[in-house]
Design a protein around this motif. Structure first.
Motif, PDB file in Angstrom:
ATOM      1  N   PRO A 336      67.037  21.207  31.800  1.00 40.74           N
ATOM      2  CA  PRO A 336      67.098  21.672  30.403  1.00 40.74           C
ATOM      3  C   PRO A 336      68.052  22.853  30.263  1.00 40.74           C
ATOM      4  O   PRO A 336      68.061  23.767  31.095  1.00 40.74           O
ATOM      5  N   GLN A 337      68.865  22.818  29.224  1.00 39.93           N
ATOM      6  CA  GLN A 337      69.849  23.866  28.985  1.00 39.93           C
ATOM      7  C   GLN A 337      69.452  24.676  27.752  1.00 39.93           C
ATOM      8  O   GLN A 337      69.198  24.111  26.683  1.00 39.93           O
ATOM      9  N   GLY A 338      69.372  25.981  27.900  1.00 38.33           N
ATOM     10  CA  GLY A 338      69.082  26.844  26.767  1.00 38.33           C
ATOM     11  C   GLY A 338      67.603  26.933  26.465  1.00 38.33           C
ATOM     12  O   GLY A 338      66.804  26.104  26.890  1.00 38.33           O
ATOM     13  N   GLU A 339      67.264  27.964  25.685  1.00 38.37           N
ATOM     14  CA  GLU A 339      65.871  28.212  25.363  1.00 38.37           C
ATOM     15  C   GLU A 339      65.336  27.225  24.338  1.00 38.37           C
ATOM     16  O   GLU A 339      64.131  27.013  24.243  1.00 38.37           O
ATOM     17  N   ASP A 340      66.223  26.626  23.534  1.00 34.31           N
ATOM     18  CA  ASP A 340      65.764  25.741  22.474  1.00 34.31           C
ATOM     19  C   ASP A 340      65.376  24.361  22.989  1.00 34.31           C
ATOM     20  O   ASP A 340      64.643  23.636  22.314  1.00 34.31           O
ATOM     21  N   GLU A 341      65.872  23.981  24.143  1.00 35.91           N
ATOM     22  CA  GLU A 341      65.569  22.651  24.664  1.00 35.91           C
ATOM     23  C   GLU A 341      64.181  22.652  25.298  1.00 35.91           C
ATOM     24  O   GLU A 341      63.865  23.477  26.154  1.00 35.91           O
ATOM     25  N   GLU A 342      63.343  21.727  24.851  1.00 40.89           N
ATOM     26  CA  GLU A 342      61.971  21.672  25.316  1.00 40.89           C
ATOM     27  C   GLU A 342      61.896  21.094  26.729  1.00 40.89           C
ATOM     28  O   GLU A 342      62.625  20.168  27.083  1.00 40.89           O
ATOM     29  N   VAL A 343      60.998  21.669  27.489  1.00 38.09           N
ATOM     30  CA  VAL A 343      60.731  21.158  28.829  1.00 38.09           C
ATOM     31  C   VAL A 343      59.621  20.125  28.726  1.00 38.09           C
ATOM     32  O   VAL A 343      58.562  20.410  28.143  1.00 38.09           O
ATOM     33  N   PRO A 344      59.822  18.910  29.227  1.00 34.29           N
ATOM     34  CA  PRO A 344      58.762  17.897  29.127  1.00 34.29           C
ATOM     35  C   PRO A 344      57.523  18.324  29.920  1.00 34.29           C
ATOM     36  O   PRO A 344      57.633  18.917  30.992  1.00 34.29           O
ATOM     37  N   VAL A 345      56.372  18.052  29.360  1.00 29.18           N
ATOM     38  CA  VAL A 345      55.112  18.402  30.006  1.00 29.18           C
ATOM     39  C   VAL A 345      54.207  17.178  30.016  1.00 29.18           C
ATOM     40  O   VAL A 345      54.398  16.229  29.249  1.00 29.18           O
ATOM     41  N   ARG A 346      53.221  17.213  30.882  1.00 27.52           N
ATOM     42  CA  ARG A 346      52.194  16.177  30.873  1.00 27.52           C
ATOM     43  C   ARG A 346      50.836  16.857  30.729  1.00 27.52           C
ATOM     44  O   ARG A 346      50.641  17.990  31.167  1.00 27.52           O
ATOM     45  N   LEU A 347      49.914  16.150  30.099  1.00 22.60           N
ATOM     46  CA  LEU A 347      48.567  16.659  29.891  1.00 22.60           C
ATOM     47  C   LEU A 347      47.674  16.213  31.040  1.00 22.60           C
ATOM     48  O   LEU A 347      47.691  15.038  31.439  1.00 22.60           O
ATOM     49  N   LEU A 348      46.902  17.140  31.553  1.00 16.92           N
ATOM     50  CA  LEU A 348      45.973  16.868  32.645  1.00 16.92           C
ATOM     51  C   LEU A 348      44.569  17.258  32.202  1.00 16.92           C
ATOM     52  O   LEU A 348      44.368  18.326  31.620  1.00 16.92           O
ATOM     53  N   PHE A 349      43.605  16.405  32.466  1.00 18.04           N
ATOM     54  CA  PHE A 349      42.220  16.658  32.114  1.00 18.04           C
ATOM     55  C   PHE A 349      41.407  16.831  33.388  1.00 18.04           C
ATOM     56  O   PHE A 349      41.621  16.105  34.377  1.00 18.04           O
ATOM     57  N   GLY A 350      40.462  17.772  33.367  1.00 15.56           N
ATOM     58  CA  GLY A 350      39.653  18.003  34.559  1.00 15.56           C
ATOM     59  C   GLY A 350      38.292  18.567  34.218  1.00 15.56           C
ATOM     60  O   GLY A 350      38.048  19.043  33.098  1.00 15.56           O
ATOM     61  N   LEU A 351      37.393  18.504  35.183  1.00 16.11           N
ATOM     62  CA  LEU A 351      36.083  19.123  35.059  1.00 16.11           C
ATOM     63  C   LEU A 351      36.220  20.631  35.195  1.00 16.11           C
ATOM     64  O   LEU A 351      37.079  21.130  35.933  1.00 16.11           O
TER      65      LEU A 351
END
Length: 766
Positions: A336-351
């Protein structure tokens, strides 16, 4: 329901290894019925037929389904019959595999070069599970060819399996000097569940009866739901899923019986209970979190109409916690270039318990790193005095850092022992802790007679005790067998260390991971937040050479002038049981000089025609026949006592008392309370690899029946073969699945957060 699993058992998956529903009884063994009776009495998961099913209401299911056979890997137990209803969250295509996993046997691992990675397009786990032959023209492994030739020779009658033991008997080994017995130790107390009086239990039984469930579930329901269990179950029947062994379809039937037509698949109570159940099951399989895609897919398979809404409801009720984790770009992809570009994330669920333990562990390790300050000690003379380059490197690393990882095989255990001795010579309070009693024995043989176990250190029964602030009175702690530490135990251990304490995490990266959730050692190594020392000390002898090669994905054929490694090909599980008994009782004592009492049998699972129950029944008949008058046990029976998940203590039955069963576990007298015998004690001539990890025996017989081919991984084979100190016999019935698993199936993945948490704390603040 699956009655194969007991509360004290170490975790392993319940993938079917046998299509025979009666496989749990040892076919052809006179003691099989007694074993089956003992197992039925000891099951911790009472059968709960769904309303309208065979055996309902009020009676346990008469037969276990074939899918209930237990197998052993580094994933824990699943419910029998649930394979289709509940997909494996760790299966390919469900949860993204964590990256950065240190390859077992990576550069510097004793006995082998850099582990070769499978090339794109190479044959994978699916082919291995199917047991297919290599493609025409593929390079052949010398060991695989030798095994195939041996199988053909046996099948044609040209040579018998017994002919592999043809050398003259060796003189019997001299017995080691007897160690003075330690003071009798009481068995660990069971975890205290919520208290409920007789009236409360009666109320729970009434609710169960109204829903057509057997009343023997009353006590487990009360332990899971507490004092108001009856009211909670009446308002939300799907809370029955909080009891281990109850399957979703059975809870659905129970809910329909109580609620009538309104008990539909879209009920938010059902979705919430299923979400919690899936996360609990994932924790049993070693995951600390699951990806959103895996959870949504699993809920959809259970006919939940809106999985996203179900997950939101679970979060609102506190059933699960959600986390965001940045997705690392694929190799070659632009960052990712620059602060405006979003970094892809994944959602994790846990106990919550797993999530909090992982975060506490990450915080604790970061605290040890940041609070460390080098003292006035001069470590260089102590490092030079070790006499080993790898031990000297470890001493220097520990001198300059608060956290150090140390990787190596069995011979490398001497290096943490040398470090502890060096620290003590400088006036520091230093201890080494192993996972098992046998690990402590081997650590003492490697040079540290004051070694302790992790459990004993935490309980205060062993080691230096705690200071006035409640921290362990230590300046340096070396933890061996770290791959067997689950995340909750590791968090408890690190929380017990004061600021500035040096911590060395040592272990063999190629063995099976912990029975509980997490992969602590692998994640700490992969995070690269501390010095990492890789031992260059190889394991000696033919067995050490063979095991070291397996660690890097190579099934070599070492020279065995003294029959140190013997392959016994078999055609079916029945022959595997027969040959195993022959090896333990006759061939190994006669040809190798190791008595039956010093030989350990290791097999992939408890169920099936060549599982631990079948093998133990056959071995008991030959080695210690008896009626099993003490709950299925007789004096002299060899047992595996599991006081807590992931801790197996080999022992021998010495008698029975009014209070329970008396065992001798490594010289310590242990009294197992009567009510805990069924769930914590099994016969122990044969165990699974997960039970055996952390211990070694003079001789080991590893049984690989053909129906276990699909369950084999490199880590399982490495662990099982590595339990032998002097002699290894392999009862081989899996053909090409053995070399394929070694070369192509390193381990079963686990989804965790520890590596990312450590790396996030290691980044400088912006």
């Amino acid at each position: 329901m699956n009655t194969d699993r007991r509360a004290g058992d170490p975790a392993d998956p319940a993938d079917a290894v046998s299509g025979d529903p009666t496989a749990d009884a040892a076919a052809g063994t006179p003691d099989a019925s007694a074993t089956a009776r003992a197992d039925a009495a000891s099951a911790d998961e009472p059968a709960t037929p769904a309303p309208g099913s065979a055996g309902h209401p009020g009676e346990p299911q008469a037969a276990r389904p074939a899918q209930g056979s237990r197998t052993d890997g580094d994933a824990p137990a699943e419910e029998a019959g649930a394979a289709e209803a509940e997909p494996d969250p760790a299966a390919p295509g469900t949860t993204p595999a964590p990256e950065g996993e240190p390859a077992p046997g990576s550069a510097g691992h004793p006995g082998g070069p850099q582990a070769a990675q499978s090339a794109p397009g190479s044959q994978g786990a699916g082919a291995a599970a199917g047991g297919e032959s290599p493609a025409p023209g593929a390079p052949k492994n010398s060991v695989a060819e030798a095994l195939a030739a041996a199988v053909r020779a046996v099948e044609s009658g040209e040579r018998s399996a017994a002919s592999f033991f043809t050398e003259a008997p060796r003189p019997a080994r001299k017995a080691a000097p007897a160690r003075p017995p330690r003071q009798a130790a009481p068995a660990p107390a069971p975890a205290a569940g919520p208290r409920i009086d007789a009236e409360g239990l009666a109320a729970v039984r009434q609710v169960l009866a109204a829903g057509g469930a057997p009343e023997q579930l009353a006590a487990p329901v009360a332990e899971a739901l507490g004092e108001q269990a009856a009211e909670a179950l009446r308002e939300d029947p799907w809370q029955l899923l909080a009891v281990a062994g109850v399957r979703p379809e059975q809870a659905d039937g129970f809910a329909r019986a109580l609620l009538g037509p309104e008990a539909g698949p879209g009920d938010e109570r059902r979705a919430r209970a299923l979400t919690g159940r899936l996360l609990e099951r994932a924790a049993l399989e070693g995951h600390t979190v699951l990806g959103a895609a895996a959870l949504r897919a699993a809920l959809a398979r259970h006919s939940v109409p809106d999985p996203d809404e179900a997950l939101q409801a679970a979060l609102a009720e506190g059933t699960a916690l959600v986390f965001q984790e940045a997705v690392e770009p694929a190799p070659g992809a632009p960052a990712p270039q620059g602060e405006d570009e979003e970094v892809p994330v994944r959602l994790l669920f846990g106990l919550e318990r797993c999530a909090m333990a992982e975060e506490s562990l990450a915080d604790g390790l970061a605290r040890l790193i940041s609070t460390f300050t080098a003292g006035p000690e001069d470590w260089e003379p102590a490092a030079a005095a070790t006499g080993s380059p790898s031990a000297a490197e470890l001493v220097r690393a520990a001198a300059s850092a608060g956290l150090v990882t140390h990787s190596g095989g069995e011979a490398a255990r001497a290096e943490p022992a040398a470090l502890v001795a060096a620290a003590r010579s400088l006036g520091l309070r230093a201890y080494a802790a192993a996972h098992t009693e046998d690990g402590r024995r081997r650590l003492a043989a490697a040079g540290d007679p004051e070694a302790v176990t992790v459990a004993g250190l935490l309980s205060g029964a062993e080691g230096p005790g705690r200071d006035e602030d409640g921290a362990l009175a230590l300046d340096l702690l070396a933890v061996l067998d770290t791959p067997q530490l689950d995340v909750e135990t590791a968090a408890m251990l690190v929380e017990s260390l004061a600021d500035g304490t040096r911590l060395v995490l040592s272990g063999d990266p190629a063995v099976l991971w912990s029975a509980g959730p997490g992969r602590v050692f692998a994640d700490v190594v992969a995070a690269r937040v501390c010095p990492a020392v890789v031992s260059r000390t190889p394991d000696e002898g033919p067995v050490g050479e063979l095991v070291s090669g397996i660690g890097v994905g190579e099934l070599s054929q070492p020279a065995t002038p003294g029959k140190e490694v013997v392959i016994v090909p078999v055609r079916d599980p029945g022959e595997a049981v027969h040959r195993t008994v022959q090896l333990v009782v006759d061939s190994i004592p006669r040809a190798i000089g190791v008595p039956a009492g010093h030989t350990q049998v290791i097999t992939p699972g408890h169920g099936g025609p060549a599982g631990t129950r079948a093998l133990n029944a056959a071995l008991k008949e030959r080695l210690n026949p008896g009626p099993g008058r003490f709950g299925g046990f007789d004096p002299g029976d060899r047992v595996a006592y599991v006081p807590a998940p992931g801790r197996m203590l080999p022992g021998t039955v010495t008698g029975a008392e009014q209070e329970g069963l008396r065992l001798d576990c490594g010289g310590s007298s242990v009294l197992v309370p009567r009510e805990r015998v069924a769930e914590t004690v099994r016969h122990g001539w044969a165990v699974t690899a997960h039970q055996a990890v952390g211990a070694r025996w003079p001789a080991a017989v590893v049984v690989l029946p053909g129906d276990a081919a699909a369950t084999l991984t490199r880590s399982w084979i490495y662990t099982a073969f590595g339990r032998a100190e002097q002699h290894l016999s392999v009862v081989h019935g899996v053909d090409q699945a053995l070399p394929r698993a070694v070369a192509e199936i390193p381990a079963k993945e686990r989804t965790t957060r520890l590596r990312a948490l450590l790396q996030a704390q290691d980044r400088p603040s912006e």
